[in-house]
Design an enzyme around this catalytic site. Structure first.
Site, short mmCIF file in Angstrom:
data_model
loop_
_atom_site.label_atom_id
_atom_site.label_comp_id
_atom_site.label_asym_id
_atom_site.label_seq_id
_atom_site.Cartn_x
_atom_site.Cartn_y
_atom_site.Cartn_z
N GLY A 113 0.95 -1.20 0.09
CA GLY A 113 0.08 0.06 0.03
C GLY A 113 0.97 1.27 0.03
O GLY A 113 0.48 2.16 0.65
N GLY A 141 -0.58 4.82 -0.84
CA GLY A 141 -1.69 5.50 -0.35
C GLY A 141 -0.98 6.74 0.58
O GLY A 141 0.10 7.14 0.46
N GLN A 142 -1.91 7.67 1.22
CA GLN A 142 -1.49 8.84 1.77
C GLN A 142 -0.15 8.84 2.53
O GLN A 142 0.62 9.46 2.45
CB GLN A 142 -2.70 9.34 2.66
CG GLN A 142 -2.46 10.94 2.95
CD GLN A 142 -3.19 11.34 4.48
OE1 GLN A 142 -3.90 10.44 4.81
NE2 GLN A 142 -3.06 12.48 4.68
N ASP A 200 2.00 -1.65 -4.51
CA ASP A 200 0.50 -1.40 -4.26
C ASP A 200 0.03 -2.38 -5.44
O ASP A 200 0.38 -3.02 -6.28
CB ASP A 200 0.36 0.11 -4.58
CG ASP A 200 -0.69 0.63 -3.88
OD1 ASP A 200 -0.41 1.38 -2.90
OD2 ASP A 200 -1.83 0.13 -4.27
N ARG A 218 -1.63 -1.01 -7.63
CA ARG A 218 -1.39 -0.49 -9.09
C ARG A 218 -0.40 0.31 -9.26
O ARG A 218 0.29 0.47 -7.97
CB ARG A 218 -2.80 0.31 -9.43
CG ARG A 218 -2.95 1.56 -8.59
CD ARG A 218 -4.37 2.25 -8.92
NE ARG A 218 -5.41 1.39 -9.05
CZ ARG A 218 -6.13 1.17 -7.85
NH1 ARG A 218 -5.60 1.88 -6.61
NH2 ARG A 218 -7.19 0.37 -7.64
N TYR A 235 -15.05 0.15 9.41
CA TYR A 235 -13.64 0.41 9.36
C TYR A 235 -13.07 0.16 10.68
O TYR A 235 -12.05 -0.52 11.19
CB TYR A 235 -13.34 1.80 8.97
CG TYR A 235 -12.03 2.41 9.23
CD1 TYR A 235 -10.98 1.87 8.43
CD2 TYR A 235 -11.50 3.59 9.96
CE1 TYR A 235 -9.57 2.36 8.46
CE2 TYR A 235 -10.43 3.97 10.10
CZ TYR A 235 -9.36 3.55 9.37
OH TYR A 235 -8.18 3.97 9.32
N LYS A 272 -10.63 -2.52 12.55
CA LYS A 272 -9.40 -2.15 13.36
C LYS A 272 -9.38 -2.74 14.88
O LYS A 272 -8.41 -3.07 15.20
CB LYS A 272 -8.98 -0.55 13.43
CG LYS A 272 -8.98 0.05 12.01
CD LYS A 272 -7.75 -0.38 11.46
CE LYS A 272 -7.20 0.22 10.27
NZ LYS A 272 -6.02 -0.27 9.38
N ILE A 315 -4.52 12.40 9.76
CA ILE A 315 -3.35 12.53 9.23
C ILE A 315 -3.54 13.66 8.19
O ILE A 315 -4.20 13.60 7.31
CB ILE A 315 -2.65 11.39 8.88
CG1 ILE A 315 -2.35 10.24 9.82
CG2 ILE A 315 -1.36 11.79 8.38
CD1 ILE A 315 -1.78 10.68 11.15
C1 AKB Z 1 -10.48 8.30 8.73
O1 AKB Z 1 -10.89 9.40 8.50
O2 AKB Z 1 -11.01 7.08 8.17
C2 AKB Z 1 -8.69 8.16 8.97
C3 AKB Z 1 -8.44 7.67 10.28
C4 AKB Z 1 -8.97 8.53 11.43
O3 AKB Z 1 -8.29 6.40 10.61
N1 AKB Z 1 -8.15 9.40 8.68
#
Ligand code: AKB
Length: 319
Positions: free
Chosen positions: A9, A12-13, A35, A37, A143, A147, A173
């Site tokens: 990855g 990514g950012q 990555d 791509r 998400y 996590k 971030i």
């Molecule tokens: C998001 O906004 O999904 C991420 C995070 C806080 O993990 N920047």
């Protein structure tokens, strides 16, 4: 002996800036970017690059063997806002990739793993102020669920198989070099670009939504610092709380106005407001500060000064 690094990855950012920093530190040939791509010509020409689907254990294993990799950073992930649109895909990417690399570490195909967690592990039932390292974790997003589950898998692979896995719960971030995608905190990056383009910024969060945030330089420093710490310093094998500053859309707009006095912002909260409302306001990261000497360097004022100076010098980024 090889100390080669693989970044999954890398486009990514965080991956882009992490790859650049690690290549500067260890020599480009020792840092393999990958990555699903192709990356920018700059990244692909600066050092080795491989196309890898992070959910494919077989593809990862081939590259681990090809370059004799010892350290893996698994940065591929689907962020909060996008994962709410594609829950199954978000779960699959975030979980299958992690379980694959944990298994490869367990089977000694490499030595040390970095895996990013997020403040999204917390939910509406967690304390919002000075959110402790250990507290109620009932996330309301796919998400966040991925996590929390991932953190517990990391801890399990460490205690059961001795896997040296290290992790940080990133706040939002912010960087000027690379754009995020699909996160709830992305407004705090977009706002600088729109301000410098002379546009009104339509913010998708409400004026007083206070969230924990961090400048990219600090986030990269933290990532490298936890990976360079002696294994005995890493007392937490789920993931460490990490924090630098907390601010609202109104406060960041006021800071930008110090440089661009006619900057204007309007508020149009959308589905991301509910996600933001479930997250902490201020995070207690004293465990990271104590265990591996974490310190941040940027607050809102210093970050804004740095971003605006850099974007003024790099106007090609404002397209
Ligand atoms: C998001 O906004 O999904 C991420 C995070 C806080 O993990 N920047």
């Amino acid at each position: 002996m090889s100390n080669r690094i693989l970044i999954l990855g890398a486009c990514g950012q965080i991956g882009i800036e992490l790859t650049a920093r690690l290549r500067n530190m260890h020599g480009a040939d020792n840092v393999v970017a990958s990555d699903i791509r192709e990356g920018s010509p700059a990244m692909m020409q600066a050092g080795p690059f491989e196309i890898i689907d992070a959910t494919s254990k077989a593809q990862i294993l081939d590259v681990l063997k090809k370059y004799d990799i010892k350290i893996v950073y698994l940065m591929a992930a689907m962020l909060s806002a996008t994962a709410e649109k594609y829950p199954q895909k978000g779960w699959d990417l975030n979980m299958v990739s992690l379980l694959g690399v944990l298994d490869l570490a367990k089977d000694k195909h490499f030595d040390t793993l970095f895996w990013p967690s997020s403040m999204a592990v917390f939910g509406s039932t967690s304390p919002k102020m000075n959110t402790p390292q250990q507290t109620i974790m009932e996330p309301t997003t796919v998400y966040g669920i991925s996590k929390v589950a991932g953190e517990n898998w990391c801890n399990y692979f460490h205690s059961r198989y001795g896997v040296d896995v290290r992790s940080i719960r990133y706040p939002g971030i912010i960087s000027w070099k690379t754009l995020p995608g699909g996160g709830t905190t992305d407004y705090a990056v977009d706002i600088y670009f729109e301000a410098l383009k002379g546009n009104v910024f339509d913010c998708f969060l409400s004026e007083n939504t206070r969230l924990p945030m961090m400048y990219m330089d600090d986030a990269i420093n933290a990532t490298i610092q936890i990976m360079e710490a002696a294994s005995s310093q890493i007392k937490i094998r789920t993931s460490y709380n990490l924090s630098a500053m907390s601010f609202t859309p109104h406060e960041i707009a006021m800071e930008i106005r110090k440089y661009i006095p006619d900057f204007s912002i309007s508020y149009k909260p959308d589905y991301r407001q509910q996600i933001a409302d479930s997250w902490p306001t201020i995070i207690d990261d004293s465990a990271a500060r104590k265990d591996w000497n974490w310190k941040h360097h940027f607050d809102l004022a210093k970050m804004t000064e740095d971003i605006i100076a850099n974007l003024k010098k790099n106007t090609h980024l404002l397209v």
